[in-house]
Design an enzyme around this catalytic site. Structure first.
Site, PDB file in Angstrom:
ATOM      1  N   ARG A 147      17.118  46.781  56.070  1.00  0.00           N
ATOM      2  CA  ARG A 147      17.984  45.747  55.507  1.00  0.00           C
ATOM      3  C   ARG A 147      17.148  44.944  54.517  1.00  0.00           C
ATOM      4  NH1 ARG A 147      20.628  40.483  58.516  1.00  0.00           N
ATOM      5  NH2 ARG A 147      18.866  39.389  57.623  1.00  0.00           N
ATOM      6  N   TYR A 159      19.609  32.436  53.353  1.00  0.00           N
ATOM      7  CA  TYR A 159      19.772  33.064  54.647  1.00  0.00           C
ATOM      8  C   TYR A 159      19.037  34.418  54.673  1.00  0.00           C
ATOM      9  CZ  TYR A 159      21.202  36.387  57.822  1.00  0.00           C
ATOM     10  OH  TYR A 159      21.109  37.387  58.736  1.00  0.00           O
ATOM     11  N   ASP A 210      23.036  42.011  54.230  1.00  0.00           N
ATOM     12  CA  ASP A 210      23.885  41.083  54.984  1.00  0.00           C
ATOM     13  C   ASP A 210      24.349  39.951  54.062  1.00  0.00           C
ATOM     14  OD1 ASP A 210      25.103  39.493  56.872  1.00  0.00           O
ATOM     15  OD2 ASP A 210      23.365  39.356  58.217  1.00  0.00           O
ATOM     16  N   HIS A 212      26.415  37.567  55.234  1.00  0.00           N
ATOM     17  CA  HIS A 212      26.517  36.439  56.160  1.00  0.00           C
ATOM     18  C   HIS A 212      27.732  35.557  55.898  1.00  0.00           C
ATOM     19  CE1 HIS A 212      24.284  33.887  59.177  1.00  0.00           C
ATOM     20  NE2 HIS A 212      23.950  35.102  59.530  1.00  0.00           N
ATOM     21  N   GLU A 236      27.211  43.862  54.954  1.00  0.00           N
ATOM     22  CA  GLU A 236      27.569  43.253  56.245  1.00  0.00           C
ATOM     23  C   GLU A 236      28.248  41.901  56.075  1.00  0.00           C
ATOM     24  OE1 GLU A 236      24.288  43.364  58.927  1.00  0.00           O
ATOM     25  OE2 GLU A 236      24.758  41.403  59.759  1.00  0.00           O
ATOM     26  N   GLU A 262      29.364  40.667  64.300  1.00  0.00           N
ATOM     27  CA  GLU A 262      28.358  40.038  65.165  1.00  0.00           C
ATOM     28  C   GLU A 262      28.863  38.756  65.821  1.00  0.00           C
ATOM     29  OE1 GLU A 262      25.152  39.610  62.260  1.00  0.00           O
ATOM     30  OE2 GLU A 262      25.418  37.443  62.282  1.00  0.00           O
ATOM     31  N   ARG A 283      29.973  45.753  64.618  1.00  0.00           N
ATOM     32  CA  ARG A 283      28.649  45.251  64.995  1.00  0.00           C
ATOM     33  C   ARG A 283      28.661  44.338  66.223  1.00  0.00           C
ATOM     34  NH1 ARG A 283      25.965  42.273  62.214  1.00  0.00           N
ATOM     35  NH2 ARG A 283      23.933  43.165  62.698  1.00  0.00           N
ATOM     36  N   GLU A 339      20.609  47.465  64.940  1.00  0.00           N
ATOM     37  CA  GLU A 339      19.673  46.511  64.335  1.00  0.00           C
ATOM     38  C   GLU A 339      18.502  46.273  65.297  1.00  0.00           C
ATOM     39  OE1 GLU A 339      19.802  42.116  62.218  1.00  0.00           O
ATOM     40  OE2 GLU A 339      21.235  42.526  63.818  1.00  0.00           O
ATOM     41  N   TRP A 402      27.668  29.166  56.902  1.00  0.00           N
ATOM     42  CA  TRP A 402      26.232  29.436  56.829  1.00  0.00           C
ATOM     43  C   TRP A 402      25.962  30.902  56.971  1.00  0.00           C
ATOM     44  CZ3 TRP A 402      22.804  31.480  60.551  1.00  0.00           C
ATOM     45  CH2 TRP A 402      21.471  31.574  60.069  1.00  0.00           C
TER      46      TRP A 402
END
Ligand code: CS2
Ligand code: MG
Length: 402
Positions: A147, A159, A210, A212, A236, A262, A283, A339, A402
């Protein structure tokens, strides 16, 4: 056999973890991860005050019945706190069942479907040139998938970019620290990073990124399209996923595969994403999605729709969760990727385990049960420290995800 005791252990060997240890009258024990980053004590109280008293005296072999008892019996269904608490009990009971049977848990789940669990590591750095060195380090270690996250020019922090090499921990202050975000700067920068990384490492390395939860569907569609030439394995969490139908818009515009889940806790959080084939990887995790029993249910639904697993494995999921994830990963037909952010040495010492990394794969333990434990005496040397995840604002001060 009966459950005689259940202890909720909160410790902070480098970061906070909540662990449930169930003890039976025959001396067999089982462990489950109950860590919910930044909300640890809420789950610890849920377990200690509301779950443990109802566990004492129960048959530890009745895993499904106990799951249904805790889920239907709470009346207030779903949500991260409830589902993390249920996950901890479920995981500990699978551990006990494996120990009683004398088999590693993956054997109870149908046995191996593959030789090893392909994992991805995190390469991050402030800029494009230095991230190349980080990617190379993972390639040298044998990783087949990496990643890639970098800083964004004009933003002070971003992030996913770690302060220390190979360790990343965003929960950094008791009261959340604040970050600043600019979608424009991010979208202008990110495709060039992947152009450079792909050029340097060639077509064989699997690359992931990612987002996020920071974009809108049309912004995510544009990013996905700009990334297409660089052949990502996945993009992601492109957008916050409460609005599942929003993914239709992304899908209409890009073939960059999408991974999500996630922060999901149940199969109902991802049902539409899976059945409409709006994502490619799901995920969800053992610890936040109701344990081994419920995660297997999610993965089974996903298998019907060509969706593969890609379980979250950040450092705020303890080695107990990682051990449990590996038993599922090795056994399901539709495994995608796992991951793997390495835990610190202090964390590894508190949670002795026998899964191991070899040439880009993680191999689950062959010991009966999960093959992981908590050293309670050592854990007691690391008391809980309040730590929250950061919050995020746009440059004009507007609150953003975030
Ligand atoms: C991340 C996580 O690993 C990931 O993909 O999104 O690091 C996430 O930020 C943390 O687990 C939050 O606790
Ligand atoms: Mg993520």
């Amino acid at each position: 056999m009966k459950i005689e005791d259940a202890r909720v252990i909160v410790c902070s060997p480098g970061r906070n973890f909540v662990t449930l240890k169930i003890v039976t009258d025959e001396g067999v024990t089982g462990v489950g991860d109950a860590t919910l980053n930044g909300r640890e004590l809420a789950v610890a109280s849920y377990l200690a005050d509301h779950v443990v008293p109802a566990l004492i005296g129960r048959d530890p072999g009745r895993i499904e019945d106990t799951w249904q008892y805790l889920y239907k019996g709470s009346y207030w269904r779903r949500g991260p706190v409830t589902m993390t608490a249920i996950a901890a009990v479920d995981t500990a009971l699978w551990d006990i069942k494996g120990k009683v049977a004398g088999l590693p848990v993956y054997q109870l789940l149908g046995g191996r479907s593959r030789e090893g669990v392909t994992v991805y590591g995190h390469a991050s750095a402030p800029d494009t040139e230095s991230v190349l060195t980080e990617v190379a380090r993972y390639v040298e270690l044998g990783y087949k998938a990496v990643r890639v996250q970098t800083g964004v020019p004009g933003l002070q922090t971003t992030y996913g970019v770690g302060r220390g090499r190979m360790f990343y921990e965003p929960a950094d202050a008791a009261v959340p620290s604040e970050a600043t975000w600019s979608t424009e700067r991010y979208l202008a920068h990110t495709p060039s990073v992947f152009a450079r990384v792909r050029d340097e490492f060639g077509p064989g390395l699997r690359l992931l990124h990612d987002v996020h939860h920071r974009l809108t569907p049309i912004e995510a569609a544009r990013l996905g399209r700009d990334l297409e030439p660089h052949r990502l394995t996945w993009m992601e969490d492109p957008v916050p996923a409460e609005l599942q139908e929003g993914f239709r818009l992304i899908r209409r515009h890009t073939t960059t595969p999408i991974a999500v889940g996630e922060v999901f806790n149940t199969v109902w959080d991802c049902q539409q994403l899976i059945t409409e084939q709006l994502v490619d990887y799901i995920r969800t995790t053992v610890v936040h999605a109701g344990g081994i029993s419920h995660l297997r249910r999610i993965f089974d639904l996903a298998a019907l729709y060509h969706v593969r697993s890609g379980s979250h494995g950040a450092t705020d999921l303890s080695p107990v969760c990682m051990a449990a994830a590996l038993h599922l990963d090795i056994s399901i037909p539709n495994f995608g990727l796992q991951e793997y952010m390495r835990h610190t040495e202090e964390t590894d010492a508190v949670f002795p385990h026998s899964y191991r990394f070899e040439d880009g794969y993680l191999l689950p333990s062959e010991s009966p049960g999960l093959g992981v434990d908590i050293d309670e005496a050592l854990a007691a040397e690391y008391p809980y420290k309040p730590a929250s995840l950061p919050v995020n604002r746009l440059e004009d001060g507007t609150m953003h995800s975030w």
